[in-house]
Design a protein around this motif. Sequence first.
Motif, PDB file in Angstrom:
ATOM      1  N   ILE A  91       0.773  -1.087   0.164  1.00  0.00           N
ATOM      2  CA  ILE A  91      -0.061   0.100   0.060  1.00  0.00           C
ATOM      3  C   ILE A  91       0.964   1.212   0.017  1.00  0.00           C
ATOM      4  CG2 ILE A  91      -1.692   1.268   1.217  1.00  0.00           C
ATOM      5  CD1 ILE A  91      -2.907  -1.474   2.573  1.00  0.00           C
ATOM      6  N   ASP A  92       2.108   1.100   0.733  1.00  0.00           N
ATOM      7  CA  ASP A  92       2.862   2.429   0.787  1.00  0.00           C
ATOM      8  C   ASP A  92       3.654   2.824  -0.318  1.00  0.00           C
ATOM      9  OD1 ASP A  92       2.230   2.599   3.667  1.00  0.00           O
ATOM     10  OD2 ASP A  92       4.018   1.463   4.075  1.00  0.00           O
ATOM     11  N   LYS A  93       3.659   1.759  -1.349  1.00  0.00           N
ATOM     12  CA  LYS A  93       4.403   2.052  -2.553  1.00  0.00           C
ATOM     13  C   LYS A  93       3.424   2.668  -3.647  1.00  0.00           C
ATOM     14  CE  LYS A  93       7.427  -2.048  -2.295  1.00  0.00           C
ATOM     15  NZ  LYS A  93       7.903  -3.298  -2.629  1.00  0.00           N
ATOM     16  N   LYS A  94       1.933   2.600  -3.085  1.00  0.00           N
ATOM     17  CA  LYS A  94       1.031   3.324  -4.079  1.00  0.00           C
ATOM     18  C   LYS A  94       1.077   2.531  -5.622  1.00  0.00           C
ATOM     19  CE  LYS A  94       0.993   7.516  -1.657  1.00  0.00           C
ATOM     20  NZ  LYS A  94       1.764   7.180  -0.510  1.00  0.00           N
ATOM     21  N   PRO A  95       0.779   1.185  -5.777  1.00  0.00           N
ATOM     22  CA  PRO A  95       0.730   0.568  -6.930  1.00  0.00           C
ATOM     23  C   PRO A  95      -0.505   0.987  -7.513  1.00  0.00           C
ATOM     24  CG  PRO A  95       0.226  -0.975  -5.300  1.00  0.00           C
ATOM     25  CD  PRO A  95       0.488   0.565  -4.463  1.00  0.00           C
ATOM     26  N   ALA A  96      -0.742   0.620  -9.074  1.00  0.00           N
ATOM     27  CA  ALA A  96      -1.855   0.886  -9.609  1.00  0.00           C
ATOM     28  C   ALA A  96      -3.033  -0.265  -9.024  1.00  0.00           C
ATOM     29  CB  ALA A  96      -1.625   0.607 -10.938  1.00  0.00           C
ATOM     30  N   ALA A  97      -2.541  -1.046  -8.630  1.00  0.00           N
ATOM     31  CA  ALA A  97      -3.338  -2.077  -8.098  1.00  0.00           C
ATOM     32  C   ALA A  97      -2.829  -3.101  -7.153  1.00  0.00           C
ATOM     33  CB  ALA A  97      -4.411  -2.776  -9.167  1.00  0.00           C
ATOM     34  N   ALA A 289      -6.521  -7.525 -11.878  1.00  0.00           N
ATOM     35  CA  ALA A 289      -5.801  -6.270 -11.548  1.00  0.00           C
ATOM     36  C   ALA A 289      -5.647  -5.134 -12.586  1.00  0.00           C
ATOM     37  CB  ALA A 289      -4.317  -6.600 -10.932  1.00  0.00           C
ATOM     38  N   TYR A 290      -5.262  -5.748 -13.608  1.00  0.00           N
ATOM     39  CA  TYR A 290      -5.040  -4.589 -14.952  1.00  0.00           C
ATOM     40  C   TYR A 290      -6.600  -4.111 -15.113  1.00  0.00           C
ATOM     41  CZ  TYR A 290      -3.967  -3.235 -19.362  1.00  0.00           C
ATOM     42  OH  TYR A 290      -3.886  -2.628 -20.688  1.00  0.00           O
ATOM     43  N   ASP A 291      -7.449  -5.057 -15.174  1.00  0.00           N
ATOM     44  CA  ASP A 291      -8.898  -4.473 -15.513  1.00  0.00           C
ATOM     45  C   ASP A 291      -9.338  -3.552 -14.547  1.00  0.00           C
ATOM     46  OD1 ASP A 291      -8.962  -5.997 -17.787  1.00  0.00           O
ATOM     47  OD2 ASP A 291     -10.136  -7.547 -16.903  1.00  0.00           O
ATOM     48  N   ALA A 292      -9.145  -3.807 -13.250  1.00  0.00           N
ATOM     49  CA  ALA A 292      -9.447  -2.955 -12.147  1.00  0.00           C
ATOM     50  C   ALA A 292      -8.971  -1.716 -12.036  1.00  0.00           C
ATOM     51  CB  ALA A 292      -9.546  -3.550 -10.529  1.00  0.00           C
ATOM     52  N   MET A 293      -7.671  -1.568 -12.512  1.00  0.00           N
ATOM     53  CA  MET A 293      -6.953  -0.347 -12.316  1.00  0.00           C
ATOM     54  C   MET A 293      -7.605   0.507 -13.628  1.00  0.00           C
ATOM     55  SD  MET A 293      -3.128  -1.339 -13.330  1.00  0.00           S
ATOM     56  CE  MET A 293      -2.575  -1.452 -15.030  1.00  0.00           C
ATOM     57  N   ASN A 294      -7.963  -0.247 -14.408  1.00  0.00           N
ATOM     58  CA  ASN A 294      -8.522   0.605 -15.891  1.00  0.00           C
ATOM     59  C   ASN A 294      -9.996   0.854 -15.597  1.00  0.00           C
ATOM     60  OD1 ASN A 294      -6.185   1.045 -17.464  1.00  0.00           O
ATOM     61  ND2 ASN A 294      -5.994  -1.093 -17.478  1.00  0.00           N
ATOM     62  N   GLY A 295     -10.737   0.698 -14.554  1.00  0.00           N
ATOM     63  CA  GLY A 295     -11.904   0.894 -14.313  1.00  0.00           C
ATOM     64  C   GLY A 295     -12.963  -0.153 -14.796  1.00  0.00           C
ATOM     65  N   LYS A 296     -12.594  -1.330 -15.149  1.00  0.00           N
ATOM     66  CA  LYS A 296     -13.366  -2.289 -15.656  1.00  0.00           C
ATOM     67  C   LYS A 296     -14.338  -2.603 -14.418  1.00  0.00           C
ATOM     68  CE  LYS A 296     -13.734  -6.142 -18.599  1.00  0.00           C
ATOM     69  NZ  LYS A 296     -12.906  -7.095 -19.587  1.00  0.00           N
ATOM     70  N   LYS A 297     -15.543  -3.037 -14.771  1.00  0.00           N
ATOM     71  CA  LYS A 297     -16.296  -3.621 -13.787  1.00  0.00           C
ATOM     72  C   LYS A 297     -16.114  -5.185 -13.819  1.00  0.00           C
ATOM     73  CE  LYS A 297     -21.124  -4.266 -11.862  1.00  0.00           C
ATOM     74  NZ  LYS A 297     -20.694  -4.012 -10.549  1.00  0.00           N
ATOM     75  N   LEU A 298     -15.838  -5.833 -12.689  1.00  0.00           N
ATOM     76  CA  LEU A 298     -15.600  -7.377 -12.621  1.00  0.00           C
ATOM     77  C   LEU A 298     -16.512  -8.289 -12.113  1.00  0.00           C
ATOM     78  CD1 LEU A 298     -11.706  -6.858 -11.686  1.00  0.00           C
ATOM     79  CD2 LEU A 298     -12.745  -7.043 -13.880  1.00  0.00           C
ATOM     80  N   GLU A 299     -16.574  -9.377 -12.511  1.00  0.00           N
ATOM     81  CA  GLU A 299     -17.400 -10.127 -11.696  1.00  0.00           C
ATOM     82  C   GLU A 299     -16.599 -10.635 -10.294  1.00  0.00           C
ATOM     83  OE1 GLU A 299     -20.248 -11.777 -12.675  1.00  0.00           O
ATOM     84  OE2 GLU A 299     -20.141 -10.848 -14.475  1.00  0.00           O
ATOM     85  N   LYS A 300     -17.486 -11.109  -9.380  1.00  0.00           N
ATOM     86  CA  LYS A 300     -16.970 -11.156  -8.101  1.00  0.00           C
ATOM     87  C   LYS A 300     -15.925 -12.202  -8.039  1.00  0.00           C
ATOM     88  CE  LYS A 300     -17.949  -7.907  -5.129  1.00  0.00           C
ATOM     89  NZ  LYS A 300     -16.829  -7.062  -4.454  1.00  0.00           N
ATOM     90  N   PHE A 301     -16.272 -13.474  -8.649  1.00  0.00           N
ATOM     91  CA  PHE A 301     -15.624 -14.718  -8.686  1.00  0.00           C
ATOM     92  C   PHE A 301     -15.182 -15.277  -9.999  1.00  0.00           C
ATOM     93  CE2 PHE A 301     -15.417 -19.242  -7.806  1.00  0.00           C
ATOM     94  CZ  PHE A 301     -14.493 -19.598  -6.927  1.00  0.00           C
ATOM     95  N   THR A 302     -13.917 -15.796 -10.212  1.00  0.00           N
ATOM     96  CA  THR A 302     -13.465 -16.227 -11.324  1.00  0.00           C
ATOM     97  C   THR A 302     -13.130 -17.912 -10.829  1.00  0.00           C
ATOM     98  OG1 THR A 302     -12.723 -14.482 -12.273  1.00  0.00           O
ATOM     99  CG2 THR A 302     -11.606 -16.474 -13.009  1.00  0.00           C
ATOM    100  N   ASP A 303     -13.742 -18.907 -11.294  1.00  0.00           N
ATOM    101  CA  ASP A 303     -13.400 -20.144 -10.711  1.00  0.00           C
ATOM    102  C   ASP A 303     -12.330 -20.746 -11.854  1.00  0.00           C
ATOM    103  OD1 ASP A 303     -13.336 -22.718  -9.939  1.00  0.00           O
ATOM    104  OD2 ASP A 303     -15.337 -23.442 -10.371  1.00  0.00           O
TER     105      ASP A 303
END
Length: 325
Positions: A91-97, A289-303
């Motif tokens: 968190i301290d490194k302030k990554p994109a995700a 992580a890539y999709d989240a940092m680009n604002g894409k809405k994700l499904e809650k679970f990927t099996d």
Amino acid sequence: MKRAKKVALVAAAAAAALMFAGCSNGGGGTTGGDSKPYIALVSKGFQHQFWQAVKQGAQEKAEELGVEITFEGPASETEVDAQLQMLQAAIDKKPAAIGYAALDPQACIPLYDAAKAAGIPIVEFDAPCDSDYSQNLAATDSLVAGALAAEHMAKLIGGSGEVAIVGHSQINSTGVQRRDGFVDKIKADFPGITIVDIQYGDGDHLKSADIAKAMIAAHPNLKGIYGTNEGSAVGVVNAVTELGLQPGKLAIVGFDSGSAQINAIKSGLMAGAITQDPIGIGKAVVQAAYDAMNGKKLEKFTDTGSYWYDKSNVDDPKIAAVLYQ
């Protein structure tokens, strides 16, 4: 340290971090020397080959997407404090995700709050935190996988007799669900089978071997033992070897793969095991992580799936693709 005290200390650290957190991820979460987005991954451990395979998949996906990643984890899956410190450092490194695999689902909550305040999206792999901030979990459905292990155990012992479980955790979700999936399936569908003991070796093969030897001594009619992760299963195999039991005398069902389990299956010491797709998990968490940092809405679970393998199919190309040495 008791969990309540641990959570309190983490909350204090998170509160301190919030004093310095901005309302964004610090200017894009890029690495210092170039403009590539940076994603921090914090794993549950490094000691099992499973995590090295997850790391491999994560690195492959990072190269494909043009992002930088780090992949860290404590030396042992019992080192909750060390993992929390790694999450705080991320968190301290302030990554994109951030991608996170929780050892303790409660202790991580205050740090998720800190990441949220700093505008850093979190996705998860293998095991979740009990926070609603995460945008996606990439993991095996452990209840389904545990039930699959139970079905094969029942077949191996003819649907009746005594079995036991050497688990790897009573806290994190993979340990709990792999156990519960097995137990619930046995109770529901195989009334002739009795689970006589459940103990926990923390995923350590030495501790798990000692537990298995004690189980075998205490239950002379024991027909099978289920080990819920790589270290647990290898410990059971080692116990049987040390006791000089003939291959097949005790039905051993494992979880994960790794060279030790694969060799034990080929030699007949272990009946079979459930494998996951660790490379797929690594790829999925980086993609999320890539999709989240680009604002894409994700499904809650990927099996990412689970698969039974034994001597009959261990060399099948479809199974070989999800095994790791």
